[in-house]
Design an enzyme around this catalytic site. Structure first.
Site, PDB file in Angstrom:
ATOM      1  N   ASP A 209       0.822  -1.216   0.000  1.00 53.48           N
ATOM      2  CA  ASP A 209       0.000   0.000   0.000  1.00 53.48           C
ATOM      3  C   ASP A 209       0.852   1.261   0.000  1.00 53.48           C
ATOM      4  OD1 ASP A 209      -2.294   1.538  -0.048  1.00 53.48           O
ATOM      5  OD2 ASP A 209      -2.658   1.409   2.111  1.00 53.48           O
TER       6      ASP A 209
ATOM      7  N   GLU B  24       1.882  -2.584  -5.184  1.00 55.02           N
ATOM      8  CA  GLU B  24       1.648  -1.174  -4.854  1.00 55.02           C
ATOM      9  C   GLU B  24       2.914  -0.504  -4.330  1.00 55.02           C
ATOM     10  OE1 GLU B  24      -1.845   0.296  -2.877  1.00 55.02           O
ATOM     11  OE2 GLU B  24      -3.156  -1.101  -3.937  1.00 55.02           O
TER      12      GLU B  24
ATOM     13  N   ASP C  16      -1.452  -9.758  -5.097  1.00 54.32           N
ATOM     14  CA  ASP C  16      -2.785  -9.246  -4.760  1.00 54.32           C
ATOM     15  C   ASP C  16      -3.661  -9.462  -5.981  1.00 54.32           C
ATOM     16  OD1 ASP C  16      -5.061  -7.894  -4.077  1.00 54.32           O
ATOM     17  OD2 ASP C  16      -4.113  -5.921  -3.876  1.00 54.32           O
TER      18      ASP C  16
END
Length: 361
Positions: free
Chosen positions: A121, A151, A261
Site C-alpha cells: 500500500d 503497490e 494481490d
C-alpha cells in the site's frame, strides 16, 4: 455525401462521460476523491498515466527525506540487469538476519524455499517510512528467499535498495505504482526477467516474471496486482487466465510460483478454472481459517472505513515441476504477517502479508 461518424468530433456528452470515467478510475487507483482526480487529470491533458505520476511525485518527494542520501542520481538505473551494483556506502541492511538465524546449522531448512507476498500500500503515504521499516523487519525475521510486493512507488523502491542490500530487486515499472520482486542473492541465481502486459488493463497492471535457479532447480517466479474493484471482474478474470496460461505452458522441469494481490473472488476463480497441476497453496494446506482473509477491514483499521469487508484477495499458486528426476516442491507452511499495530498507530499495510515455505519431495 454526409461525412461518416468516424470523422466527426466526439460530442460534448461523450467527452463528459469519458472524463467522468477517468476521474472515477483515477480516484480508485490513487485512493482519493473525484475532485482531486479531476484537478490532476485536467492539468495533465486528461492523460491517466501522466496525471498519476504527477500525483505520486507531488505527494511522495519528501516521504523518505530523512532516510535518503542528500545526493540524488540524475541518470536512471537500468530496469532489469544481471550486473549487481555494489551498495552505496551509506546503505544499512535492515533485512540482515538476526545473530540466531545466521548461526543456525547449515543443513537446517537449507533446502526449503520460502517466500513473502505483500501488497504494501505505497499509495497510502501516512507513516510510510515507519511501515517500510516494518516490512524490512519482517524480511529480517523470516529471511525469505523470495519477496513479491505490490503497490510499490519509486520512493519505496529507493528505500528498499538502500535498506535491503542482500536482495536483488526487480521492478515491474519505473513510474506510478507497480509490483516488484526481491531475490535473496545468497540463495537464488537470477537468470532473466520480463514484464508481460495486460492488453486491456485500465489500472497500469502487468505480470512480472523472473527465471531463477534454486539449489540447481529451475524456478519461474511471477507476481501481479490484478485489476481492482468489484465491477472489474471481467478484466480481472482475463488477467487470471493469462497468468494460468503462463503457468501451464512452463516446461515440465520448471517449478512455477505465483503470488500477489489478485483481488479475486472465489466465483471468479471458479469461472476461469485452475489448470491441471496448479495448486492454490492455501487450499492445499487445508484451508486454515486463520490464514483465510488477507484484506480484513474488521481487524485492520488502516483504511478507516465504516463497512466490514473480509476477502482472500492475496493468493499464492504453485505448479510443481513434473519431469522425472526433478525435485517436486510442495507447500508445508503458511502464516499471515503484519497483524500487530506499529508504534505509529498504523499497520504495515492495509493488507496482511503472506509467508509460505516449500519442501522438495
Amino acid at each position: 455525401m454526409a461525412s461518416t461518424s468516424s470523422s466527426e468530433p466526439p460530442s460534448v456528452s461523450d467527452v463528459e462521460e469519458n472524463r467522468s470515467r477517468l476521474c472515477d478510475e483515477f480516484a480508485a487507483i490513487a485512493g482519493t476523491d473525484s475532485a482531486v482526480a479531476q484537478c490532476y487529470l485536467a492539468e495533465n491533458d486528461w492523460e491517466m498515466e501522466k496525471a498519476l505520476n504527477s500525483f505520486f511525485e507531488a505527494d511522495m518527494e519528501k516521504v523518505f527525506e530523512v532516510e535518503s542520501s542528500p545526493e540524488r542520481k540524475t541518470v536512471p538505473e537500468p530496469k532489469r540487469t544481471k550486473v549487481e551494483e555494489k551498495p552505496a556506502a551509506d546503505c544499512i541492511d535492515l533485512t540482515e538476519g538476526s545473530p540466531a538465524s545466521r548461526c543456525k546449522p547449515a543443513d537446517e531448512d537449507d533446502d526449503k524455499l520460502s517466500l513473502i507476498t505483500w501488497n504494501v500500500d505505497g499509495l497510502d503515504t501516512d507513516f510510510l517510512s515507519d511501515r517500510a521499516r516494518s516490512l524490512c523487519s519482517f524480511i529480517a525475521l523470516y529471511t525469505p528467499d523470495v519477496v513479491f510486493l505490490q503497490e510499490l512507488i519509486p520512493p519505496y523502491i529507493k528505500y528498499l535498495k538502500k535498506r535491503a542490500v542482500s536482495y536483488l530487486i526487480i521492478e515491474g515499472n519505473e513510474e506510478g505504482y507497480f509490483t516488484g520482486m526481491m531475490l535473496k542473492k545468497s540463495r537464488l541465481k537470477f537468470l532473466e526477467s520480463e514484464i508481460v502486459a495486460y492488453p486491456t488493463t485500465r489500472m497500469m497492471r502487468n505480470l512480472l516474471v523472473a527465471q531463477v535457479e534454486f539449489k540447481g532447480q529451475k524456478l519461474c517466479l511471477m507476481t501481479s496486482h490484478l485489476e481492482s474493484c468489484k465491477d472489474q471482474a471481467k478484466e480481472r478474470m482475463k488477467q487470471l487466465q493469462l497468468v494460468m496460461e503462463r503457468m501451464r505452458e512452463a516446461q515440465t522441469d520448471v517449478t512455477v510460483l505465483f503470488g500477489g494481490d489478485t483481488n479475486l473472488r472465489d466465483t471468479e476463480v471458479a469461472k476461469v478454472g485452475l489448470p491441471s497441476g496448479v495448486l492454490d497453496v492455501w487450499e492445499r494446506l487445508g484451508k486454515q481459517e486463520h490464514c483465510r482473509y488477507t484484506w480484513d477491514t474488521k481487524a485492520n483499521s488502516n483504511k478507516n472505513v465504516s463497512y466490514v469487508s473480509r476477502c482472500r484477495f492475496d493468493r499464492v499458486y504453485l505448479r510443481p515441476a513434473t519431469k522425472d528426476g526433478v525435485p517436486h516442491l510442495l507447500p508445508d507452511h503458511m502464516a499471515l504477517l503484519g497483524l500487530d499495530k506499529l508504534d505509529c498507530g498504523r499497520y504495515t499495510s492495509d493488507h496482511w502479508g503472506i509467508y509460505c515455505s516449500f519442501t522438495a519431495n
